[in-house]
Motif scaffolding. Sequence first.
Motif, PDB file in Angstrom:
ATOM      1  N   LEU A 141       0.836  -1.201   0.000  1.00  0.00           N
ATOM      2  CA  LEU A 141       0.000   0.000   0.000  1.00  0.00           C
ATOM      3  C   LEU A 141       0.874   1.256   0.000  1.00  0.00           C
ATOM      4  CD1 LEU A 141      -2.526  -1.016   2.835  1.00  0.00           C
ATOM      5  CD2 LEU A 141      -2.577  -1.649   0.418  1.00  0.00           C
ATOM      6  N   PRO A 142       0.318   2.393  -0.429  1.00  0.00           N
ATOM      7  CA  PRO A 142       1.091   3.641  -0.407  1.00  0.00           C
ATOM      8  C   PRO A 142       1.421   4.065   1.027  1.00  0.00           C
ATOM      9  CG  PRO A 142      -0.907   3.851  -1.739  1.00  0.00           C
ATOM     10  CD  PRO A 142      -1.038   2.578  -0.971  1.00  0.00           C
ATOM     11  N   GLY A 143       2.356   4.999   1.139  1.00  0.00           N
ATOM     12  CA  GLY A 143       2.705   5.539   2.443  1.00  0.00           C
ATOM     13  C   GLY A 143       1.944   6.793   2.805  1.00  0.00           C
ATOM     14  N   VAL A 144       1.424   7.521   1.824  1.00  0.00           N
ATOM     15  CA  VAL A 144       0.626   8.719   2.109  1.00  0.00           C
ATOM     16  C   VAL A 144      -0.635   8.271   2.846  1.00  0.00           C
ATOM     17  CG1 VAL A 144      -0.620  10.664   1.129  1.00  0.00           C
ATOM     18  CG2 VAL A 144       1.523   9.889   0.071  1.00  0.00           C
ATOM     19  N   PRO A 145      -0.864   8.760   4.061  1.00  0.00           N
ATOM     20  CA  PRO A 145      -1.963   8.213   4.875  1.00  0.00           C
ATOM     21  C   PRO A 145      -3.322   8.192   4.199  1.00  0.00           C
ATOM     22  CG  PRO A 145      -0.521   9.535   6.251  1.00  0.00           C
ATOM     23  CD  PRO A 145      -0.051   9.719   4.836  1.00  0.00           C
ATOM     24  N   THR A 146      -3.700   9.274   3.499  1.00  0.00           N
ATOM     25  CA  THR A 146      -5.016   9.278   2.855  1.00  0.00           C
ATOM     26  C   THR A 146      -5.104   8.192   1.778  1.00  0.00           C
ATOM     27  OG1 THR A 146      -4.229  11.023   1.367  1.00  0.00           O
ATOM     28  CG2 THR A 146      -5.497  11.706   3.310  1.00  0.00           C
ATOM     29  N   GLU A 147      -4.018   7.995   1.053  1.00  0.00           N
ATOM     30  CA  GLU A 147      -4.001   6.969   0.010  1.00  0.00           C
ATOM     31  C   GLU A 147      -3.995   5.575   0.625  1.00  0.00           C
ATOM     32  OE1 GLU A 147      -0.936   7.628  -2.882  1.00  0.00           O
ATOM     33  OE2 GLU A 147      -1.182   9.802  -2.817  1.00  0.00           O
ATOM     34  N   MET A 148      -3.204   5.391   1.666  1.00  0.00           N
ATOM     35  CA  MET A 148      -3.132   4.090   2.329  1.00  0.00           C
ATOM     36  C   MET A 148      -4.488   3.680   2.877  1.00  0.00           C
ATOM     37  SD  MET A 148      -3.060   2.509   5.532  1.00  0.00           S
ATOM     38  CE  MET A 148      -2.698   3.864   6.647  1.00  0.00           C
ATOM     39  N   LYS A 149      -5.174   4.603   3.549  1.00  0.00           N
ATOM     40  CA  LYS A 149      -6.471   4.289   4.154  1.00  0.00           C
ATOM     41  C   LYS A 149      -7.499   3.933   3.091  1.00  0.00           C
ATOM     42  CE  LYS A 149      -5.660   7.261   8.174  1.00  0.00           C
ATOM     43  NZ  LYS A 149      -6.067   8.502   8.890  1.00  0.00           N
ATOM     44  N   ALA A 150      -7.553   4.721   2.018  1.00  0.00           N
ATOM     45  CA  ALA A 150      -8.519   4.448   0.962  1.00  0.00           C
ATOM     46  C   ALA A 150      -8.261   3.095   0.320  1.00  0.00           C
ATOM     47  CB  ALA A 150      -8.469   5.555  -0.090  1.00  0.00           C
ATOM     48  N   MET A 151      -7.003   2.768   0.086  1.00  0.00           N
ATOM     49  CA  MET A 151      -6.689   1.491  -0.548  1.00  0.00           C
ATOM     50  C   MET A 151      -6.971   0.328   0.392  1.00  0.00           C
ATOM     51  SD  MET A 151      -3.203   0.361  -2.574  1.00  0.00           S
ATOM     52  CE  MET A 151      -3.329   1.753  -3.708  1.00  0.00           C
ATOM     53  N   PHE A 152      -6.666   0.504   1.678  1.00  0.00           N
ATOM     54  CA  PHE A 152      -6.953  -0.581   2.621  1.00  0.00           C
ATOM     55  C   PHE A 152      -8.448  -0.849   2.693  1.00  0.00           C
ATOM     56  CE2 PHE A 152      -8.002  -2.266   6.794  1.00  0.00           C
ATOM     57  CZ  PHE A 152      -7.206  -3.400   6.811  1.00  0.00           C
ATOM     58  N   GLU A 153      -9.253   0.204   2.695  1.00  0.00           N
ATOM     59  CA  GLU A 153     -10.703   0.008   2.772  1.00  0.00           C
ATOM     60  C   GLU A 153     -11.225  -0.753   1.558  1.00  0.00           C
ATOM     61  OE1 GLU A 153     -12.405   0.349   5.340  1.00  0.00           O
ATOM     62  OE2 GLU A 153     -11.008   1.523   6.545  1.00  0.00           O
ATOM     63  N   SER A 154     -10.517  -0.689   0.438  1.00  0.00           N
ATOM     64  CA  SER A 154     -10.953  -1.418  -0.757  1.00  0.00           C
ATOM     65  C   SER A 154     -10.707  -2.916  -0.633  1.00  0.00           C
ATOM     66  CB  SER A 154     -10.247  -0.874  -2.000  1.00  0.00           C
ATOM     67  OG  SER A 154      -8.883  -1.281  -2.050  1.00  0.00           O
ATOM     68  N   ILE A 155      -9.854  -3.317   0.305  1.00  0.00           N
ATOM     69  CA  ILE A 155      -9.534  -4.742   0.489  1.00  0.00           C
ATOM     70  C   ILE A 155      -9.853  -5.222   1.899  1.00  0.00           C
ATOM     71  CG2 ILE A 155      -7.728  -4.821  -1.283  1.00  0.00           C
ATOM     72  CD1 ILE A 155      -5.682  -4.432   1.039  1.00  0.00           C
ATOM     73  N   VAL A 156     -10.530  -4.383   2.684  1.00  0.00           N
ATOM     74  CA  VAL A 156     -10.710  -4.691   4.106  1.00  0.00           C
ATOM     75  C   VAL A 156     -11.430  -6.014   4.325  1.00  0.00           C
ATOM     76  CG1 VAL A 156     -12.878  -3.417   4.339  1.00  0.00           C
ATOM     77  CG2 VAL A 156     -11.375  -3.695   6.328  1.00  0.00           C
ATOM     78  N   ASP A 157     -12.317  -6.398   3.408  1.00  0.00           N
ATOM     79  CA  ASP A 157     -13.061  -7.638   3.581  1.00  0.00           C
ATOM     80  C   ASP A 157     -12.176  -8.877   3.470  1.00  0.00           C
ATOM     81  OD1 ASP A 157     -15.393  -6.264   3.994  1.00  0.00           O
ATOM     82  OD2 ASP A 157     -16.097  -6.452   1.926  1.00  0.00           O
ATOM     83  N   GLU A 158     -10.943  -8.711   3.019  1.00  0.00           N
ATOM     84  CA  GLU A 158     -10.016  -9.831   2.942  1.00  0.00           C
ATOM     85  C   GLU A 158      -9.331 -10.105   4.280  1.00  0.00           C
ATOM     86  OE1 GLU A 158      -7.447  -9.575  -0.520  1.00  0.00           O
ATOM     87  OE2 GLU A 158      -9.000  -8.467  -1.624  1.00  0.00           O
ATOM     88  N   PHE A 159      -9.635  -9.276   5.277  1.00  0.00           N
ATOM     89  CA  PHE A 159      -9.048  -9.429   6.610  1.00  0.00           C
ATOM     90  C   PHE A 159     -10.171  -9.717   7.601  1.00  0.00           C
ATOM     91  CE2 PHE A 159      -6.113  -7.032   4.121  1.00  0.00           C
ATOM     92  CZ  PHE A 159      -4.864  -7.504   4.506  1.00  0.00           C
ATOM     93  N   ASP A 160     -10.372 -10.992   7.875  1.00  0.00           N
ATOM     94  CA  ASP A 160     -11.449 -11.410   8.769  1.00  0.00           C
ATOM     95  C   ASP A 160     -10.864 -12.121   9.975  1.00  0.00           C
ATOM     96  OD1 ASP A 160     -13.781 -10.483   7.556  1.00  0.00           O
ATOM     97  OD2 ASP A 160     -13.726 -12.105   6.094  1.00  0.00           O
TER      98      ASP A 160
END
Length: 233
Positions: A141-160
């Motif tokens: 994921l990117p290091g820029v916090p806004t970019e990192m958060k947005a990208m993580f939320e796009s894959i969050v369902d893969e972390f259960d």
Amino acid sequence: MNVAIVTVGDELLVGDTENTNATWLCARLADRGVPVRRVTVVPDEVAEIARVVNEYHAEYDAVIVTGGLGPTHDDVTMEAVAAAFGRECVQNEEAAAWLADHGYSADDLTAETTHLPAGCRPLSNEAGVAPGAVVESVYVLPGVPTEMKAMFESIVDEFDGTPTHTVTVDVDEPESALLDRFTELQEAFDVSVGSYPGESVTVKITAATADEAERAAAWVRERSELVDIVDSK
């Protein structure tokens, strides 16, 4: 599901930048009941990043790497992750097509922007430009916090994981006076206990069910001098 987090950047190691990405990811994963077993900061060095990624990939269910994506000379994370898997960075047509669809031309980008580890799954950067990637169970994921958060939320369902329930109790006693009580508490209830001293001691009680957490908290309250009671989660 056990996760390791690797944050990349010389600026983190010299204290120029606070590692808010790791803190945010740990909290977000905890909300989903996913334990984070390691948080590691590494410099902008291909060999060091690759070594840590390779080691953690073998030990944990998933590894999240954040930082070091972009056009500058020290953005080497993709190259390092590719090296960890014995792959090369190659042009990723899916990432290139996404950027083109969002108004970026070849003149807007460096040649390396869409060079990702061979065979990876690209991750779109809705809040920026540089794409992320998934290589097996390693998420870049990117290091820029806004970019990192947005990208993580796009894959969050893969972390259960298994959600937990937490209750905190503020106790007006020295932490050392609570040690025997903590032992008794863990013998009487199926909970984990943390204590965090400050003006008072915050006792954090975590259990698999809300009922167990509340019963354990009531036990502490009955046996302690209280400052305040704060329930969460």
